[in-house]
Scaffold this active site. Structure first.
Site, PDB file in Angstrom:
ATOM      1  N   TYR A   1     -11.109   8.482   3.685  1.00 26.36           N
ATOM      2  CA  TYR A   1     -11.967   7.757   2.725  1.00 26.36           C
ATOM      3  C   TYR A   1     -12.806   6.686   3.442  1.00 26.36           C
ATOM      4  O   TYR A   1     -14.006   6.547   3.179  1.00 26.36           O
ATOM      5  CB  TYR A   1     -11.037   7.117   1.680  1.00 26.36           C
ATOM      6  CG  TYR A   1     -11.673   6.182   0.669  1.00 26.36           C
ATOM      7  CD1 TYR A   1     -12.732   6.583  -0.141  1.00 26.36           C
ATOM      8  CD2 TYR A   1     -11.162   4.885   0.486  1.00 26.36           C
ATOM      9  CE1 TYR A   1     -13.278   5.713  -1.090  1.00 26.36           C
ATOM     10  CE2 TYR A   1     -11.706   4.019  -0.465  1.00 26.36           C
ATOM     11  CZ  TYR A   1     -12.767   4.432  -1.242  1.00 26.36           C
ATOM     12  OH  TYR A   1     -13.304   3.574  -2.174  1.00 26.36           O
TER      13      TYR A   1
ATOM     14  N   THR B   1      -3.178  -4.691   6.015  1.00 26.09           N
ATOM     15  CA  THR B   1      -3.323  -4.796   4.570  1.00 26.09           C
ATOM     16  C   THR B   1      -2.914  -6.181   4.078  1.00 26.09           C
ATOM     17  O   THR B   1      -1.995  -6.800   4.637  1.00 26.09           O
ATOM     18  CB  THR B   1      -2.507  -3.700   3.846  1.00 26.09           C
ATOM     19  OG1 THR B   1      -2.529  -3.949   2.447  1.00 26.09           O
ATOM     20  CG2 THR B   1      -1.062  -3.645   4.293  1.00 26.09           C
TER      21      THR B   1
ATOM     22  N   SER C   1       6.225  -2.525  -0.305  1.00 20.64           N
ATOM     23  CA  SER C   1       6.609  -1.099  -0.279  1.00 20.64           C
ATOM     24  C   SER C   1       6.906  -0.728   1.167  1.00 20.64           C
ATOM     25  O   SER C   1       6.547  -1.463   2.098  1.00 20.64           O
ATOM     26  CB  SER C   1       5.467  -0.211  -0.796  1.00 20.64           C
ATOM     27  OG  SER C   1       4.432  -0.149   0.178  1.00 20.64           O
TER      28      SER C   1
ATOM     29  N   TYR D   1       5.470   1.538   2.710  1.00 15.86           N
ATOM     30  CA  TYR D   1       4.155   1.701   3.345  1.00 15.86           C
ATOM     31  C   TYR D   1       3.631   0.351   3.844  1.00 15.86           C
ATOM     32  O   TYR D   1       3.239   0.215   5.001  1.00 15.86           O
ATOM     33  CB  TYR D   1       3.139   2.317   2.362  1.00 15.86           C
ATOM     34  CG  TYR D   1       1.724   1.875   2.678  1.00 15.86           C
ATOM     35  CD1 TYR D   1       1.064   2.366   3.803  1.00 15.86           C
ATOM     36  CD2 TYR D   1       1.072   0.896   1.908  1.00 15.86           C
ATOM     37  CE1 TYR D   1      -0.201   1.904   4.137  1.00 15.86           C
ATOM     38  CE2 TYR D   1      -0.183   0.443   2.242  1.00 15.86           C
ATOM     39  CZ  TYR D   1      -0.820   0.948   3.352  1.00 15.86           C
ATOM     40  OH  TYR D   1      -2.054   0.493   3.700  1.00 15.86           O
ATOM     41  N   HIS D   2       3.610  -0.653   2.938  1.00 15.00           N
ATOM     42  CA  HIS D   2       3.069  -1.955   3.349  1.00 15.00           C
ATOM     43  C   HIS D   2       3.869  -2.510   4.533  1.00 15.00           C
ATOM     44  O   HIS D   2       3.317  -3.180   5.406  1.00 15.00           O
ATOM     45  CB  HIS D   2       3.092  -2.940   2.171  1.00 15.00           C
ATOM     46  CG  HIS D   2       2.071  -2.642   1.099  1.00 15.00           C
ATOM     47  ND1 HIS D   2       2.390  -2.003  -0.073  1.00 15.00           N
ATOM     48  CD2 HIS D   2       0.735  -2.889   1.026  1.00 15.00           C
ATOM     49  CE1 HIS D   2       1.297  -1.880  -0.820  1.00 15.00           C
ATOM     50  NE2 HIS D   2       0.273  -2.401  -0.180  1.00 15.00           N
TER      51      HIS D   2
ATOM     52  N   LYS E   1       2.707  -1.658   8.047  1.00 11.95           N
ATOM     53  CA  LYS E   1       1.608  -2.462   8.591  1.00 11.95           C
ATOM     54  C   LYS E   1       2.146  -3.781   9.162  1.00 11.95           C
ATOM     55  O   LYS E   1       1.576  -4.330  10.105  1.00 11.95           O
ATOM     56  CB  LYS E   1       0.578  -2.736   7.493  1.00 11.95           C
ATOM     57  CG  LYS E   1      -0.007  -1.470   6.855  1.00 11.95           C
ATOM     58  CD  LYS E   1      -1.218  -0.967   7.595  1.00 11.95           C
ATOM     59  CE  LYS E   1      -1.915   0.154   6.870  1.00 11.95           C
ATOM     60  NZ  LYS E   1      -3.092   0.648   7.574  1.00 11.95           N
TER      61      LYS E   1
ATOM     62  N   TYR F   1      -0.095  -1.549 -15.278  1.00 18.42           N
ATOM     63  CA  TYR F   1       1.347  -1.526 -15.056  1.00 18.42           C
ATOM     64  C   TYR F   1       1.947  -2.876 -15.453  1.00 18.42           C
ATOM     65  O   TYR F   1       1.558  -3.927 -14.906  1.00 18.42           O
ATOM     66  CB  TYR F   1       1.669  -1.252 -13.578  1.00 18.42           C
ATOM     67  CG  TYR F   1       1.267   0.119 -13.055  1.00 18.42           C
ATOM     68  CD1 TYR F   1       0.868   1.153 -13.898  1.00 18.42           C
ATOM     69  CD2 TYR F   1       1.301   0.386 -11.671  1.00 18.42           C
ATOM     70  CE1 TYR F   1       0.502   2.400 -13.401  1.00 18.42           C
ATOM     71  CE2 TYR F   1       0.950   1.643 -11.171  1.00 18.42           C
ATOM     72  CZ  TYR F   1       0.542   2.637 -12.041  1.00 18.42           C
ATOM     73  OH  TYR F   1       0.184   3.870 -11.533  1.00 18.42           O
TER      74      TYR F   1
HETATM   75  N1  USQ Z   1      -1.823  -0.751 -10.701  1.00 18.29           N
HETATM   76  C1  USQ Z   1      -1.883  -0.698 -12.101  1.00 18.29           C
HETATM   77  N2  USQ Z   1      -2.259   0.498 -12.643  1.00 18.29           N
HETATM   78  C2  USQ Z   1      -2.562   1.597 -11.907  1.00 18.29           C
HETATM   79  C3  USQ Z   1      -2.518   1.514 -10.494  1.00 18.29           C
HETATM   80  C4  USQ Z   1      -2.128   0.325  -9.937  1.00 18.29           C
HETATM   81  O1  USQ Z   1      -1.618  -1.669 -12.797  1.00 18.29           O
HETATM   82  O2  USQ Z   1      -2.888   2.633 -12.494  1.00 18.29           O
HETATM   83  C5  USQ Z   1      -1.462  -2.038 -10.067  1.00 18.29           C
HETATM   84  C6  USQ Z   1      -0.298  -1.946  -9.076  1.00 18.29           C
HETATM   85  O3  USQ Z   1       0.941  -2.087  -9.738  1.00 18.29           O
HETATM   86  C7  USQ Z   1      -0.604  -3.088  -8.119  1.00 18.29           C
HETATM   87  C8  USQ Z   1      -2.135  -3.159  -8.130  1.00 18.29           C
HETATM   88  O4  USQ Z   1      -2.565  -2.438  -9.274  1.00 18.29           O
HETATM   89  O5  USQ Z   1      -0.113  -4.286  -8.626  1.00 18.29           O
HETATM   90  C9  USQ Z   1      -2.779  -2.547  -6.891  1.00 18.29           C
HETATM   91  O6  USQ Z   1      -2.336  -1.218  -6.778  1.00 18.29           O
HETATM   92  P1  USQ Z   1      -3.153  -0.122  -5.924  1.00 18.29           P
HETATM   93  O7  USQ Z   1      -2.445   1.193  -6.108  1.00 18.29           O
HETATM   94  O8  USQ Z   1      -4.590  -0.186  -6.223  1.00 18.29           O
HETATM   95  O9  USQ Z   1      -3.012  -0.702  -4.448  1.00 18.29           O
HETATM   96  P2  USQ Z   1      -1.794  -0.723  -3.421  1.00 18.29           P
HETATM   97  O10 USQ Z   1      -0.673   0.154  -3.797  1.00 18.29           O
HETATM   98  O11 USQ Z   1      -1.451  -2.149  -3.170  1.00 18.29           O
HETATM   99  O12 USQ Z   1      -2.428  -0.072  -2.141  1.00 18.29           O
HETATM  100  C10 USQ Z   1      -3.839   0.002  -1.923  1.00 18.29           C
HETATM  101  C11 USQ Z   1      -4.095   1.052  -0.847  1.00 18.29           C
HETATM  102  C12 USQ Z   1      -3.425   0.596   0.439  1.00 18.29           C
HETATM  103  C13 USQ Z   1      -3.898  -0.796   0.819  1.00 18.29           C
HETATM  104  C14 USQ Z   1      -3.686  -1.769  -0.334  1.00 18.29           C
HETATM  105  C15 USQ Z   1      -4.308  -3.115  -0.098  1.00 18.29           C
HETATM  106  O13 USQ Z   1      -3.615   2.312  -1.278  1.00 18.29           O
HETATM  107  O14 USQ Z   1      -3.714   1.529   1.470  1.00 18.29           O
HETATM  108  O15 USQ Z   1      -3.184  -1.241   1.927  1.00 18.29           O
HETATM  109  O16 USQ Z   1      -4.330  -1.246  -1.513  1.00 18.29           O
HETATM  110  S1  USQ Z   1      -3.353  -4.417  -0.783  1.00 18.29           S
HETATM  111  O17 USQ Z   1      -2.987  -4.094  -2.173  1.00 18.29           O
HETATM  112  O18 USQ Z   1      -4.129  -5.630  -0.717  1.00 18.29           O
HETATM  113  O19 USQ Z   1      -2.168  -4.487   0.016  1.00 18.29           O
END
Ligand code: USQ
Length: 400
Positions: A26, A160, A195, A197-198, A201, A271
């Site tokens: 991406y 991240t 997670s 995954y996180h 990093k 969520y």
């Molecule tokens: N969330 C919802 N509804 C959804 C999807 C997600 O409420 O349908 C919430 C999640 O619970 C979370 C937030 O939105 O609190 C962000 O979730 P996300 O799936 O957009 O992001 P995340 O899992 O944190 O991971 C994504 C990328 C990852 C990157 C990260 C940056 O997939 O590769 O490292 O964003 S960060 O979040 O700043 O760590």
């Protein structure tokens, strides 16, 4: 901040070489085209595993992505420039990594080649082990290859914001001045990732900091927030040059998911309480930030950390914004707060610094209603291809 400013204009006859690990992804593909357009000599490496994981979860991108070779040929036809392609696995084949570094001799390495999904890593023990092995060992192989074949190159590594978690104090950019027992020191900021995954990093950051300290490598860790968006100037040149857009529960990030949900009339999947606050940025700004890091490289022995986001939003803020923008297009969008499949704070303090990239010249593309409308329109054009069955979350953080 210690930086060395390199000449931004390329000297005729001497192209600077960039190796982009994860160049089929991406972010990787638009980054490759961008640097190629700027006149750098670009090579990409990828093991194409994201395409396999997508098939495993039936989570294909909204528009079909041509093969990496087809993309390379088309880019050559449109721009007249070559992108060299290496196919191989950086985690399981260190000889592939060594050979590639020895042959290409990069000046800069942009490392995106990791399993990027938190839900994927939380699916099972196998997926957690796979993610940790894939990401951590791949990164280690890159560090050893740099040390062996191009110790003066600059590593720009995608970290991240999720490494920090959601602490009850301000998040600094990677480092923290600590006073303890009457003494002080500068230490890596404490991490509380959300997670497996996180956490990869976090482990990568520690390994890079150590390698930089002992081998005097140059490295910049970009602690990136949640990316959204579809277009960069180069992806707009041809529909076959577009980058992947995911809306499924495994690879879709929250705003991209909400856009697709709004288009198919699926109530937005907030969520839990929806007070989860995160840093966000447009994909165009990812490319800008990486370019700024490349053009202002770290010094030897300097492990720099930049927090890479432009705005902070809660999940509820995003849901409201998507509802409002959708209304302008005649879509009646509902929000449905569902049981949170993750274990995370849903209402919390969140303050994070992000001044380093701004001071290097980052001009943010903020999230406006116009941006949302363009995204909605692009997804509306593909509405019939949206697979509703991959939207609802099924992967839970608590494995019973
Ligand atoms: N969330 C919802 N509804 C959804 C999807 C997600 O409420 O349908 C919430 C999640 O619970 C979370 C937030 O939105 O609190 C962000 O979730 P996300 O799936 O957009 O992001 P995340 O899992 O944190 O991971 C994504 C990328 C990852 C990157 C990260 C940056 O997939 O590769 O490292 O964003 S960060 O979040 O700043 O760590």
């Amino acid at each position: 901040m210690k930086t060395v400013r390199l000449k931004n204009k390329l000297t005729p006859g001497k192209k600077r070489k960039i190796l982009i690990l994860g160049g089929d992804g991406y972010l990787g593909w638009p980054t490759a085209m961008h640097f190629s357009a700027l006149g750098y000599e670009v090579a990409i490496a990828d093991n194409l595993s994201k395409r396999l994981w997508e098939a495993e979860y039936d989570a294909q991108p909204l528009w079909q992505i041509p093969s990496i070779r087809r993309r390379g040929q088309l880019w050559k036809k449109i721009s007249g420039k070559d992108i060299k392609i290496y196919i191989g696995d950086i985690a399981n084949n260190h000889r592939f990594v060594y050979e590639m570094f020895r042959e290409f001799q990069p000046d800069s390495i942009i490392h995106y080649a990791e399993q990027p999904s938190a839900p994927f890593s939380m699916h099972s023990r196998e997926k957690a082990v796979f993610t940790q092995h894939n990401n951590i060992i791949g990164n280690l192989n890159v560090l050893f290859a740099m040390q062996k074949y191009c110790p003066d190159a600059h590593l720009v590594k995608l970290g991240t914001m999720g490494e920090y978690g959601t602490p009850n104090i301000t998040i600094e950019e990677g480092w923290l001045e600590v006073k303890h027992g009457g003494r002080k020191d500068r230490m890596l900021y404490p991490k509380r990732a959300g997670s497996f995954y996180h956490l990869t990093k976090v482990h990568d950051s520690n390994n890079i900091e150590f390698a930089v300290r002992i081998w005097k490598l140059r490295a910049t860790d970009l602690n990136q927030g949640v990316v959204y968006g579809i277009d960069t100037p180069e992806t707009l040149l041809d529909t076959e040059l577009m980058t992947s857009f995911h809306y499924d529960e495994v690879f879709g990030t929250v705003l991209n998911r909400f856009i697709a949900q709004a288009v198919v009339g699926f109530p937005l999947t907030v969520y839990g309480k929806g007070g989860q606050k995160r840093g966000f940025l447009n994909i165009k700004d990812t490319i800008q930030c990486v370019e700024l890091a490349i053009k202002n490289p770290a010094l030897p022995g300097d492990f720099r950390v930049f927090n890479q986001f432009t705005e902070l939003f809660t999940v509820n803020d995003l849901a409201q914004k998507v509802c409002q923008a959708s209304k302008k297009l005649g879509l009646n969008v509902k929000i449905h707060a569902i049981d949170n499949p993750r274990i995370e704070q849903e209402d919390h303090f969140y303050k994070a610094k992000n001044s380093a990239l701004l001071s290097l010249g980052l001009k943010p593309n903020f999230l406006t209603e116009a941006t949302l409308i363009v995204m909605l329109q692009k997804v509306i054009a593909m509405k019939d291809h949206i697979n509703k069955s991959v939207i609802k979350p099924s992967i839970r953080w608590k494995i019973r």
